[in-house]
Design an enzyme around this catalytic site. Structure first.
Site, PDB file in Angstrom:
ATOM      1  N   HIS A  89      60.862  74.911  29.252  1.00  0.00           N
ATOM      2  CA  HIS A  89      60.392  74.420  27.952  1.00  0.00           C
ATOM      3  C   HIS A  89      60.454  75.542  26.930  1.00  0.00           C
ATOM      4  CE1 HIS A  89      56.687  76.026  29.756  1.00  0.00           C
ATOM      5  NE2 HIS A  89      56.025  75.908  28.603  1.00  0.00           N
ATOM      6  N   HIS A  91      58.280  77.157  24.980  1.00  0.00           N
ATOM      7  CA  HIS A  91      57.264  78.186  24.725  1.00  0.00           C
ATOM      8  C   HIS A  91      57.844  79.577  24.980  1.00  0.00           C
ATOM      9  CE1 HIS A  91      53.700  75.171  25.237  1.00  0.00           C
ATOM     10  NE2 HIS A  91      54.179  75.183  24.005  1.00  0.00           N
ATOM     11  N   ASP A  93      56.788  82.310  26.130  1.00  0.00           N
ATOM     12  CA  ASP A  93      56.552  83.020  27.398  1.00  0.00           C
ATOM     13  C   ASP A  93      57.419  82.471  28.535  1.00  0.00           C
ATOM     14  OD1 ASP A  93      54.844  80.717  27.082  1.00  0.00           O
ATOM     15  OD2 ASP A  93      53.679  81.353  28.811  1.00  0.00           O
ATOM     16  N   HIS A  94      58.245  81.480  28.225  1.00  0.00           N
ATOM     17  CA  HIS A  94      59.214  80.968  29.206  1.00  0.00           C
ATOM     18  C   HIS A  94      60.650  81.206  28.747  1.00  0.00           C
ATOM     19  CE1 HIS A  94      56.206  78.908  31.750  1.00  0.00           C
ATOM     20  NE2 HIS A  94      55.510  79.017  30.625  1.00  0.00           N
ATOM     21  N   HIS A 148      53.305  68.432  28.431  1.00  0.00           N
ATOM     22  CA  HIS A 148      52.936  69.799  28.019  1.00  0.00           C
ATOM     23  C   HIS A 148      53.703  70.119  26.734  1.00  0.00           C
ATOM     24  CE1 HIS A 148      51.722  73.991  28.470  1.00  0.00           C
ATOM     25  NE2 HIS A 148      52.982  74.344  28.285  1.00  0.00           N
ATOM     26  N   ASP A 169      55.507  74.460  33.230  1.00  0.00           N
ATOM     27  CA  ASP A 169      54.097  74.222  32.911  1.00  0.00           C
ATOM     28  C   ASP A 169      53.720  72.747  33.044  1.00  0.00           C
ATOM     29  OD1 ASP A 169      53.929  76.908  32.437  1.00  0.00           O
ATOM     30  OD2 ASP A 169      53.454  76.742  30.299  1.00  0.00           O
ATOM     31  N   HIS A 208      53.236  79.629  36.203  1.00  0.00           N
ATOM     32  CA  HIS A 208      52.148  80.616  36.064  1.00  0.00           C
ATOM     33  C   HIS A 208      51.373  80.786  37.367  1.00  0.00           C
ATOM     34  CE1 HIS A 208      52.004  81.019  31.577  1.00  0.00           C
ATOM     35  NE2 HIS A 208      52.510  79.781  31.605  1.00  0.00           N
TER      36      HIS A 208
HETATM   37  C1  GBP Z   1      44.220  80.081  32.782  1.00  0.00           C
HETATM   38  O1  GBP Z   1      44.313  81.313  32.675  1.00  0.00           O
HETATM   39  O2  GBP Z   1      43.894  79.553  33.840  1.00  0.00           O
HETATM   40  N1  GBP Z   1      43.632  78.071  31.723  1.00  0.00           N
HETATM   41  C2  GBP Z   1      44.600  79.144  31.638  1.00  0.00           C
HETATM   42  C3  GBP Z   1      44.546  79.659  30.203  1.00  0.00           C
HETATM   43  C4  GBP Z   1      49.993  77.380  29.760  1.00  0.00           C
HETATM   44  S1  GBP Z   1      50.569  78.804  28.828  1.00  0.00           S
HETATM   45  C5  GBP Z   1      45.844  79.749  29.487  1.00  0.00           C
HETATM   46  C6  GBP Z   1      46.502  78.400  29.124  1.00  0.00           C
HETATM   47  O3  GBP Z   1      46.007  77.595  28.325  1.00  0.00           O
HETATM   48  N2  GBP Z   1      47.680  78.170  29.686  1.00  0.00           N
HETATM   49  C7  GBP Z   1      48.525  76.996  29.415  1.00  0.00           C
HETATM   50  C8  GBP Z   1      48.141  75.794  30.264  1.00  0.00           C
HETATM   51  O4  GBP Z   1      48.770  74.765  30.121  1.00  0.00           O
HETATM   52  N3  GBP Z   1      47.171  75.956  31.162  1.00  0.00           N
HETATM   53  C9  GBP Z   1      46.746  74.915  32.062  1.00  0.00           C
HETATM   54  C10 GBP Z   1      45.232  74.877  32.216  1.00  0.00           C
HETATM   55  O5  GBP Z   1      44.526  75.646  31.545  1.00  0.00           O
HETATM   56  O6  GBP Z   1      44.759  74.040  32.975  1.00  0.00           O
HETATM   57  N4  GBP Z   1      51.444  79.033  26.280  1.00  0.00           N
HETATM   58  O7  GBP Z   1      51.692  80.261  26.669  1.00  0.00           O
HETATM   59  C11 GBP Z   1      50.815  78.113  27.227  1.00  0.00           C
HETATM   60  O8  GBP Z   1      51.627  76.979  27.397  1.00  0.00           O
HETATM   61  C12 GBP Z   1      51.785  78.646  24.973  1.00  0.00           C
HETATM   62  C13 GBP Z   1      52.831  79.290  24.311  1.00  0.00           C
HETATM   63  C14 GBP Z   1      51.104  77.580  24.342  1.00  0.00           C
HETATM   64  C15 GBP Z   1      53.177  78.907  23.036  1.00  0.00           C
HETATM   65  C16 GBP Z   1      51.470  77.204  23.069  1.00  0.00           C
HETATM   66  C17 GBP Z   1      52.497  77.854  22.457  1.00  0.00           C
HETATM   67 BR1  GBP Z   1      53.016  77.301  20.698  1.00  0.00          BR
HETATM   68 ZN    ZN Z   2      53.858  76.365  28.143  1.00  0.00          ZN
END
Ligand code: GBP
Ligand code: ZN
Length: 293
Positions: A89, A91, A93-94, A148, A169, A208
Site C-alpha cells: 500500500h 503509506h 513506511d511501506h 486500511h 497492514d 509490522h
Molecule cells: C502499535 O504499535 O501496536 N497500535 C500500533 C500503533 C499501521 S502503521 C501504530 C499504528 O497505528 N499502526 C497502524 C495500524 O494500522 N495499527 C493497527 C492497530 O493499531 O491495531 N502508518 O504508518 C500506519 O499505517 C501510516 C502511515 C498511517 C502514513 C497513515 C499514513 Br498517511
Molecule cells: Zn499502513
C-alpha cells in the site's frame, strides 16, 4: 508528496537506517526462500527468492540498503536477481523506498513496481484483484483487500503445495490494520472471505511487528482462550531474543486473532453483538482506544 512531511521522512530514515528491531531470519521452503528483514521501528520488508531460478521479489523495501546488504551477504554465486517490487500500500513506511531501491539496482529499468494504488512511489505496474504474475516457478496472485487503504493489495505467492501471503497492514499476527480508508464490511471481506478462505497451512508475512500488543488486546477480548496464552508465551520468547514473531499461518490466526474470529460466540459475547460486521466494527473501535499496560 506533502512538502511538510518530506524532512520528517528523511530524519526518520536516517535515524533508523543502521538499526534493526529484529534479527534477519530466512525461512527456507521447498520452492521458495523468504528472508524477513526489519526496517524502521517495527516494519518488516521481505525478500522472496524462487529457489530454482534465483528470480526474486522484494515486498515493501522502505530501507532498500538493508535489502541490498542482505543479498550481498547471502548470494555468493550471484544467483539472486530482483525482478519485482511488490508494494502492499501507499503509506510511506511501506512504499517510500521504491525509487531508491530502483536506483540501487543496476539495470533496474526491467524491474516492475507492482501495486494497487497510484499513490505508490515509483509504481509502473498497477494491478487489480486476481491478477497473476510469475517469478521463476512461483506464482504471485494479487488480492485486493481495501480498508486500511483503498488500494491495499496482499500478495499470495505459491508453488506446488506451498503458500506464503504478504499481508501488509491488512492482517497482522493477532490483529489487523486500522480502517483508514474503508469500512468494517471491507475488513470482514478481506479477513474472512479473501484471506480466510486460504488453506490453514498458508504462511502469513505481515507488515509490522505488533504481535505482543495485538495479543494483549486479544486476551482482553477472550480471557479464556488458551491459544492466546500459548501464543503470548511464544511471542515473549521471540521478542526477548529479538527474533521476529513472523511467520504465522492462517490456521493459527483463526485460533487467536479476534478480528478473524468475529463469527465465534466468545468474541460476539464480549462486544455484545452477533452480526459479524458489527462485531468487526466494535472490535476495531475498542482496539483504537485500548491501552496496553
Ligand atoms: C502499535 O504499535 O501496536 N497500535 C500500533 C500503533 C499501521 S502503521 C501504530 C499504528 O497505528 N499502526 C497502524 C495500524 O494500522 N495499527 C493497527 C492497530 O493499531 O491495531 N502508518 O504508518 C500506519 O499505517 C501510516 C502511515 C498511517 C502514513 C497513515 C499514513 Br498517511
Ligand atoms: Zn499502513
Amino acid at each position: 508528496m506533502n512538502l511538510i512531511k518530506q524532512p520528517v521522512l528523511w530524519a526518520a530514515r536516517s535515524i533508523f537506517r543502521n538499526r534493526f528491531h529484529s534479527e534477519t531470519i530466512s525461512e527456507q521452503h521447498a520452492t521458495m526462500d523468504v528472508h524477513v528483514v526489519s526496517a524502521l521501528v517495527d516494519n518488516y520488508m521481505y525478500l522472496i527468492v524462487d529457489r530454482q531460478s534465483g528470480d526474486a521479489a522484494v515486498v515493501d523495501p522502505v530501507e532498500p540498503e538493508k535489502v541490498i546488504d542482505l543479498i550481498q551477504s547471502i548470494d555468493n554465486s550471484n544467483r539472486i536477481n530482483i525482478r519485482t517490487i511488490l508494494a502492499t500500500h501507499h503509506h510511506w513506511d511501506h512504499s517510500g523506498g521504491n525509487h531508491k531501491m530502483l536506483q540501487l539496482i543496476p539495470g533496474s529499468s526491467e524491474i516492475s513496481v507492482v501495486g494497487g494504488d497510484d499513490r505508490i512511489d515509483a509504481i509502473n505496474h498497477r494491478v487489480k484483484n486476481g491478477d497473476k504474475l510469475s517469478l521463476g516457478r512461483l506464482c504471485i496472485e494479487c488480492l485486493h483487500t481495501p480498508c486500511h487503504t483503498s488500494g491495499h493489495v496482499c500478495y499470495k505467492v505459491s508453488c506446488d503445495n506451498e503458500i506464503s501471503i504478504f499481508t501488509g497492514d491488512t492482517l497482522f499476527v493477532g490483529g489487523c490494520g486500522k480502517f483508514f480508508e474503508g469500512t468494517a464490511q471491507q475488513m470482514y471481506d478481506a479477513l474472512i472471505k479473501t484471506l480466510g478462505s486460504l488453506p490453514d497451512h498458508s504462511k502469513i508475512y505481515c507488515g509490522h511487528e505488533y504481535t505482543l500488543s495485538n495479543l494483549k488486546f486479544a486476551k482482553h477480548v477472550e480471557p479464556n482462550n488458551g491459544d492466546i496464552d500459548e501464543k503470548i508465551r511464544f511471542a515473549e520468547e521471540c521478542r526477548h531474543q529479538k527474533r521476529p514473531t513472523i511467520p504465522s499461518t492462517i490456521g493459527d490466526e483463526r485460533r487467536y486473532n479476534p478480528f478473524m474470529r468475529v463469527e465465534s460466540t466468545s468474541v460476539q459475547q464480549h462486544v455484545k453483538k452477533d452480526d459479524p460486521i458489527e462485531v468487526m466494527a466494535a472490535l476495531r473501535e475498542e482496539k483504537n482506544n485500548f491501552k496496553t499496560k
